[in-house]
Scaffold this motif. Structure first.
Motif, PDB file in Angstrom:
ATOM      1  N   ALA A  56       1.002  -1.335   0.081  1.00  0.00           N
ATOM      2  CA  ALA A  56       0.139  -0.285   0.209  1.00  0.00           C
ATOM      3  C   ALA A  56       0.887   1.343  -0.131  1.00  0.00           C
ATOM      4  O   ALA A  56       0.657   2.186  -0.565  1.00  0.00           O
ATOM      5  CB  ALA A  56      -0.944  -0.095   1.553  1.00  0.00           C
ATOM      6  N   VAL A  57       1.958   1.474   0.448  1.00  0.00           N
ATOM      7  CA  VAL A  57       2.812   2.457   0.950  1.00  0.00           C
ATOM      8  C   VAL A  57       3.558   2.907   0.253  1.00  0.00           C
ATOM      9  O   VAL A  57       3.447   3.946  -0.713  1.00  0.00           O
ATOM     10  CB  VAL A  57       3.277   2.270   1.731  1.00  0.00           C
ATOM     11  CG1 VAL A  57       4.404   3.770   2.447  1.00  0.00           C
ATOM     12  CG2 VAL A  57       2.464   2.468   3.606  1.00  0.00           C
ATOM     13  N   PRO A  58       4.615   2.026  -0.807  1.00  0.00           N
ATOM     14  CA  PRO A  58       5.042   2.505  -2.159  1.00  0.00           C
ATOM     15  C   PRO A  58       4.122   2.549  -3.098  1.00  0.00           C
ATOM     16  O   PRO A  58       4.160   3.377  -4.091  1.00  0.00           O
ATOM     17  CB  PRO A  58       5.688   0.463  -1.873  1.00  0.00           C
ATOM     18  CG  PRO A  58       5.815   0.115  -0.776  1.00  0.00           C
ATOM     19  CD  PRO A  58       4.190   0.436  -0.245  1.00  0.00           C
ATOM     20  N   ALA A  59       3.315   1.588  -3.019  1.00  0.00           N
ATOM     21  CA  ALA A  59       2.235   2.069  -4.520  1.00  0.00           C
ATOM     22  C   ALA A  59       1.461   3.591  -4.349  1.00  0.00           C
ATOM     23  O   ALA A  59       1.199   4.081  -4.637  1.00  0.00           O
ATOM     24  CB  ALA A  59       1.095   1.251  -4.156  1.00  0.00           C
ATOM     25  N   ALA A  60       1.373   3.972  -3.226  1.00  0.00           N
ATOM     26  CA  ALA A  60      -0.048   5.066  -3.063  1.00  0.00           C
ATOM     27  C   ALA A  60       1.547   6.698  -3.033  1.00  0.00           C
ATOM     28  O   ALA A  60       1.544   7.061  -3.609  1.00  0.00           O
ATOM     29  CB  ALA A  60       0.159   5.444  -1.588  1.00  0.00           C
ATOM     30  N   ALA A  61       2.875   6.062  -2.371  1.00  0.00           N
ATOM     31  CA  ALA A  61       3.953   6.790  -2.886  1.00  0.00           C
ATOM     32  C   ALA A  61       3.984   7.003  -4.153  1.00  0.00           C
ATOM     33  O   ALA A  61       4.429   8.156  -4.858  1.00  0.00           O
ATOM     34  CB  ALA A  61       5.187   6.442  -2.155  1.00  0.00           C
ATOM     35  N   MET A  62       4.271   6.040  -5.560  1.00  0.00           N
ATOM     36  CA  MET A  62       4.422   6.179  -6.761  1.00  0.00           C
ATOM     37  C   MET A  62       3.210   6.585  -7.711  1.00  0.00           C
ATOM     38  O   MET A  62       3.577   7.631  -8.114  1.00  0.00           O
ATOM     39  CB  MET A  62       4.655   4.622  -7.353  1.00  0.00           C
ATOM     40  CG  MET A  62       5.472   3.929  -6.935  1.00  0.00           C
ATOM     41  SD  MET A  62       6.494   2.133  -7.522  1.00  0.00           S
ATOM     42  CE  MET A  62       5.200   1.365  -6.562  1.00  0.00           C
ATOM     43  N   ILE A  63       2.095   6.407  -6.729  1.00  0.00           N
ATOM     44  CA  ILE A  63       0.556   7.099  -7.306  1.00  0.00           C
ATOM     45  C   ILE A  63       0.587   8.712  -7.186  1.00  0.00           C
ATOM     46  O   ILE A  63       0.821   9.465  -7.743  1.00  0.00           O
ATOM     47  CB  ILE A  63      -0.795   6.577  -6.566  1.00  0.00           C
ATOM     48  CG1 ILE A  63      -0.451   5.205  -7.009  1.00  0.00           C
ATOM     49  CG2 ILE A  63      -1.718   7.267  -6.861  1.00  0.00           C
ATOM     50  CD1 ILE A  63      -1.601   4.274  -6.989  1.00  0.00           C
ATOM     51  N   GLY A  64       1.708   9.422  -5.602  1.00  0.00           N
ATOM     52  CA  GLY A  64       1.501  10.152  -5.625  1.00  0.00           C
ATOM     53  C   GLY A  64       2.505  11.012  -6.414  1.00  0.00           C
ATOM     54  O   GLY A  64       2.857  12.065  -6.708  1.00  0.00           O
ATOM     55  N   VAL A  65       3.303  11.058  -6.712  1.00  0.00           N
ATOM     56  CA  VAL A  65       4.354  10.918  -7.792  1.00  0.00           C
ATOM     57  C   VAL A  65       4.081  11.536  -9.391  1.00  0.00           C
ATOM     58  O   VAL A  65       3.938  12.021  -9.384  1.00  0.00           O
ATOM     59  CB  VAL A  65       5.530  10.102  -8.005  1.00  0.00           C
ATOM     60  CG1 VAL A  65       6.964  10.644  -9.453  1.00  0.00           C
ATOM     61  CG2 VAL A  65       6.935  10.321  -6.672  1.00  0.00           C
ATOM     62  N   LEU A  66       3.500  10.460 -10.134  1.00  0.00           N
ATOM     63  CA  LEU A  66       2.478  10.230 -10.996  1.00  0.00           C
ATOM     64  C   LEU A  66       1.175  11.557 -10.878  1.00  0.00           C
ATOM     65  O   LEU A  66       1.441  11.621 -11.933  1.00  0.00           O
ATOM     66  CB  LEU A  66       1.797   8.553 -11.126  1.00  0.00           C
ATOM     67  CG  LEU A  66       2.308   7.649 -11.619  1.00  0.00           C
ATOM     68  CD1 LEU A  66       1.847   6.276 -11.646  1.00  0.00           C
ATOM     69  CD2 LEU A  66       3.716   7.781 -12.912  1.00  0.00           C
ATOM     70  N   ALA A  67       0.736  11.140  -9.577  1.00  0.00           N
ATOM     71  CA  ALA A  67      -0.451  12.212  -9.225  1.00  0.00           C
ATOM     72  C   ALA A  67      -0.078  14.124  -9.643  1.00  0.00           C
ATOM     73  O   ALA A  67      -0.317  14.565 -10.712  1.00  0.00           O
ATOM     74  CB  ALA A  67      -1.331  12.208  -8.342  1.00  0.00           C
ATOM     75  N   ARG A  68       1.130  14.330  -8.983  1.00  0.00           N
ATOM     76  CA  ARG A  68       2.416  15.245  -8.995  1.00  0.00           C
ATOM     77  C   ARG A  68       2.552  15.677 -10.379  1.00  0.00           C
ATOM     78  O   ARG A  68       2.587  16.898 -11.149  1.00  0.00           O
ATOM     79  CB  ARG A  68       3.335  15.319  -7.656  1.00  0.00           C
ATOM     80  CG  ARG A  68       3.084  15.388  -6.576  1.00  0.00           C
ATOM     81  CD  ARG A  68       3.832  15.679  -5.231  1.00  0.00           C
ATOM     82  NE  ARG A  68       4.699  14.596  -5.381  1.00  0.00           N
ATOM     83  CZ  ARG A  68       4.683  13.552  -5.089  1.00  0.00           C
ATOM     84  NH1 ARG A  68       3.896  13.328  -4.037  1.00  0.00           N
ATOM     85  NH2 ARG A  68       6.035  12.864  -4.417  1.00  0.00           N
ATOM     86  N   PHE A  69       3.242  14.606 -10.985  1.00  0.00           N
ATOM     87  CA  PHE A  69       3.572  14.411 -12.398  1.00  0.00           C
ATOM     88  C   PHE A  69       2.190  14.938 -13.672  1.00  0.00           C
ATOM     89  O   PHE A  69       2.625  15.772 -14.275  1.00  0.00           O
ATOM     90  CB  PHE A  69       4.325  13.401 -12.777  1.00  0.00           C
ATOM     91  CG  PHE A  69       5.058  13.474 -14.254  1.00  0.00           C
ATOM     92  CD1 PHE A  69       5.844  13.850 -15.018  1.00  0.00           C
ATOM     93  CD2 PHE A  69       4.353  12.771 -15.656  1.00  0.00           C
ATOM     94  CE1 PHE A  69       6.196  14.353 -16.112  1.00  0.00           C
ATOM     95  CE2 PHE A  69       3.994  13.141 -16.792  1.00  0.00           C
ATOM     96  CZ  PHE A  69       4.976  13.140 -17.570  1.00  0.00           C
ATOM     97  N   ALA A  70       1.116  14.613 -13.491  1.00  0.00           N
ATOM     98  CA  ALA A  70       0.318  14.940 -13.990  1.00  0.00           C
ATOM     99  C   ALA A  70      -0.325  16.548 -13.945  1.00  0.00           C
ATOM    100  O   ALA A  70      -0.289  17.137 -14.679  1.00  0.00           O
ATOM    101  CB  ALA A  70      -1.043  13.994 -13.710  1.00  0.00           C
ATOM    102  N   LEU A  71      -0.328  16.099 -12.834  1.00  0.00           N
ATOM    103  CA  LEU A  71      -0.527  18.116 -12.194  1.00  0.00           C
ATOM    104  C   LEU A  71      -0.039  18.956 -12.652  1.00  0.00           C
ATOM    105  O   LEU A  71      -0.007  20.434 -13.648  1.00  0.00           O
ATOM    106  CB  LEU A  71      -0.432  18.484 -10.710  1.00  0.00           C
ATOM    107  CG  LEU A  71      -0.902  19.625 -10.595  1.00  0.00           C
ATOM    108  CD1 LEU A  71      -2.069  19.958 -10.921  1.00  0.00           C
ATOM    109  CD2 LEU A  71      -0.871  19.431  -9.088  1.00  0.00           C
ATOM    110  N   ARG A  72       1.563  18.486 -13.021  1.00  0.00           N
ATOM    111  CA  ARG A  72       2.516  19.829 -13.595  1.00  0.00           C
ATOM    112  C   ARG A  72       2.544  19.758 -15.097  1.00  0.00           C
ATOM    113  O   ARG A  72       2.557  21.293 -15.525  1.00  0.00           O
ATOM    114  CB  ARG A  72       3.661  19.578 -13.124  1.00  0.00           C
ATOM    115  CG  ARG A  72       4.624  19.176 -11.678  1.00  0.00           C
ATOM    116  CD  ARG A  72       5.701  19.156 -11.638  1.00  0.00           C
ATOM    117  NE  ARG A  72       6.544  18.113 -12.533  1.00  0.00           N
ATOM    118  CZ  ARG A  72       6.967  16.840 -11.204  1.00  0.00           C
ATOM    119  NH1 ARG A  72       6.509  16.641  -9.988  1.00  0.00           N
ATOM    120  NH2 ARG A  72       7.373  15.733 -11.809  1.00  0.00           N
TER     121      ARG A  72
END
Length: 362
Positions: free
Chosen positions: A325-341
């Motif tokens: 859960a934690v690694p997946a959430a961290a990676m999803i967070g990185v992708l979400a921040r990239f999509a926001l940028r």
């Protein structure tokens, strides 16, 4: 490949990966655990290589030391924790009744007058509430055990996991290089930057938070045991291990330890205050020293997001889901921040300038 086709490809890949986790979740634990061990120990292996040791001997040395420490823990500490756990579960109903009687005796009259009911009705309501809470906790523990009993077998964790960790750690750099060779060439640098950001987020949390949990668990267990609290070692280690969920580990440990202290030490208030102060000191150390030094802000995960990820992945994929859960959430967070940028830099957010041009023409 058009943008639409790329999005479809990655969505289908994500769906296949989730389906794979769901179908094989009952047998994935030793492999996920082996991958986690290899990921955690890879920096140590790289450091030993830089010191002149070959990769295979560095891998053997690290895994042998890791397994040795784990075996010593299970031989020396686990029996004590097991005995305390059995004793705590055996005495839990009695502890609850004694705590309920103590609260009713000391505060029952005031609470009854405030609520406008009789003392007998208040005691009956408290008894029902405590009974329902104990029943819920028992059902939850039974559900977790029944769902993970087959997974946590001695064979899978102590035989398969070290073997998986050995081969993954031995070939870790080769696997990373091979995966890098599969990346689309047109977006190679962007994908490498995202991979580095994901690695920083996951490593910062997993390695850092694991160190925080071990340090807090040792501190809580040793302090409670020195203070003479019944089941102190068990409560302290449990509170430390659950500390990866913000505030939850300290809150649960504080409630359990103060409840046991009230039953054990009442009316010796100084001892009860000492038990509470141990968790206050632990929170100060965690918030001001351990978290900033060992974890920092590398994950970018809000505590609410972290708790949601644990519950969601645990519900979907069981115990294995909670591990990823934690690694997946961290990676999803990185992708979400990239999509926001990307969105903030796009014409969808900034506009095309046509409206301003039309205004100028008018």
């Amino acid at each position: 490949m058009t943008l639409q086709r790329q999005v479809q490809f990655w969505l289908i890949s994500l769906a296949v990966f989730c389906a794979f986790l769901y179908v094989f979740s009952s047998v994935l634990l030793p492999f996920v655990a082996g991958m986690a061990v290899a990921y955690l120990l890879d920096p140590v292996c790289d450091r030993l290589e830089k010191m002149g040791m070959s990769r295979i001997w560095a891998t053997v040395t690290i895994l042998f030391s890791f397994v040795l420490i784990l075996v010593l823990f299970f031989i020396l500490v686990l029996p004590i924790l097991g005995n305390q756990l059995l004793g705590f579960l055996d005495r839990f109903p009695e502890l609850v009744k004694q705590l309920q009687a103590l609260v009713s005796e000391q505060l029952g009259g005031r609470l009854a007058s405030i609520a406008g009911i009789s003392l007998e009705d208040l005691q009956s309501n408290m008894s029902n509430l405590v009974g329902q809470g104990a029943s819920f906790v028992g059902k939850l523990a039974q559900s977790i055990w029944s769902g993970g009993q087959a997974l946590l077998s001695i064979l899978s964790l102590f035989v398969i996991t070290p073997v998986v960790a050995f081969y993954l750690l031995l070939d870790w750099d080769k696997m990373v290089g091979r995966i890098d060779g599969w990346l689309p060439r047109d977006h190679l640098e962007e994908l490498r930057a995202l991979a580095r950001e994901m690695d920083q987020a996951v490593a910062g949390f997993v390695r850092g938070q694991l160190s925080v949990c071990l340090i807090l668990g040792t501190f809580y267990a040793a302090s409670l045991a020195i203070a003479g609290l019944n089941f102190g070692l068990l409560i302290g280690m449990g509170a430390g291990l659950v500390s990866f969920i913000p505030f939850v580990g300290a809150a649960l440990g504080f409630i359990l330890s103060v409840g046991v202290a009230l039953v054990q030490f009442w009316p010796d208030w100084p001892m009860i205050v000492i038990i509470g102060a141990i968790f206050a000191v632990g929170q100060f150390l965690e918030g001001n020293i351990l978290q900033p030094k060992l974890v920092g802000d590398s994950t970018g995960l809000h505590p609410v997001t972290l708790m949601f990820a644990l519950f969601a992945f645990g519900y979907l994929f069981g115990f294995v889901g909670m591990l990823v859960a934690v690694p997946a959430a961290a990676m999803i967070g990185v992708l979400a921040r990239f999509a926001l940028r990307q969105y903030l830099a796009s014409s969808v957010y900034r506009g095309t300038g046509r409206k301003a041009a039309a205004t100028d023409e008018q």
